[in-house]
Enzyme design. Structure first.
Site, short mmCIF file in Angstrom:
data_model
loop_
_atom_site.label_atom_id
_atom_site.label_comp_id
_atom_site.label_asym_id
_atom_site.label_seq_id
_atom_site.Cartn_x
_atom_site.Cartn_y
_atom_site.Cartn_z
N ARG A 1 37.98 36.21 36.86
CA ARG A 1 39.15 36.92 36.33
C ARG A 1 40.34 35.97 36.14
NH1 ARG A 1 41.44 41.69 35.42
NH2 ARG A 1 43.65 41.88 35.87
N CYS B 1 35.69 40.44 38.51
CA CYS B 1 36.47 41.32 39.37
C CYS B 1 35.57 42.38 39.98
CB CYS B 1 37.60 41.99 38.59
SG CYS B 1 38.63 43.02 39.62
N LYS C 1 42.64 29.54 47.33
CA LYS C 1 42.18 29.71 45.95
C LYS C 1 43.29 30.30 45.10
CE LYS C 1 40.35 33.48 44.54
NZ LYS C 1 39.58 34.67 44.15
N ASN C 2 44.00 31.27 45.65
CA ASN C 2 45.04 31.96 44.88
C ASN C 2 46.23 31.06 44.56
OD1 ASN C 2 43.54 34.29 44.86
ND2 ASN C 2 44.57 35.20 46.59
#
Length: 196
Positions: free
Chosen positions: A92, A116, A22-23
């Site tokens: 976020r 978050c 995902k990041n």
């Protein structure tokens, strides 16, 4: 479930398919906003944040759809620069669209980011970086409105390493005039993938 009990000394075997990151996927989707053409991300994770970013891109005027762990994006017709509140409040990572939209549209309007659960995570470094590159921000009705006459390359020294702020700097630098140098920036794998 109140506890997890692990009993050792048993041989492990079998196969596990690891989901895509995902990041890495979210900033690459933000990078697609800079492109006038088709972008395909294979092995994209089938998770809520990815689908929220997909919805945001569609709301901005792009075309994004997901099929068989692949995200197909075409941001040729990005028309808007306002990130929709409903999706942004849940994620976020919507904040990393600031660099792309300031570069492409020279303006951005984003609600304060949500999603978050880690605790208070300010975005002051993001704003500082983009201001150094020529953006100006005002706050109105719990939204940040950023505008620029044109981003410019500059030397930025991060006060501390920040993955998200580094991603915003990289994305903003694409259309910035001149060379951007980032010092003391984050160097995590997802940053390297974004740069590639």
């Amino acid at each position: 479930m109140n506890q997890i009990r692990i009993e050792g000394f048993h041989r492990l075997n079998g196969e596990v398919k690891i989901q895509g990151s995902k990041n890495a996927a979210l900033p690459m989707m933000a990078a697609a906003v800079l492109c006038k053409g088709k972008v395909v991300l294979h092995h994209c994770p089938d998770i809520t944040d990815v689908h929220l970013m997909q919805k945001i891109i569609n709301e901005l005027g792009g075309s994004a759809f997901y099929k068989n762990h692949t995200m197909y994006l075409d941001c040729t017709k990005i028309e808007k620069s306002t990130i929709p509140e409903e999706e942004a409040k849940k994620m976020r990572s919507s904040i990393i669209l600031m660099g792309s939209l300031l570069g492409r549209k020279k303006e951005v309007c984003v609600p304060w980011p949500g999603g978050c659960v880690i605790g208070k995570r300010p975005i002051d470094i993001h704003l500082s970086v983009l201001k150094q590159m020529g953006a100006k921000f005002i706050e109105r009705d719990k939204r940040l409105i950023g505008k620029t006459d044109g981003l410019r390359g500059t030397r930025i020294v991060f006060p501390k390493s920040s993955v998200g702020a580094t991603q915003n700097a990289v994305l903003a630098a694409v259309f910035a005039k001149g060379i951007t140098v980032l010092e003391n920036c984050a160097c995590e794998p997802e940053i390297q993938w974004l740069c590639r």
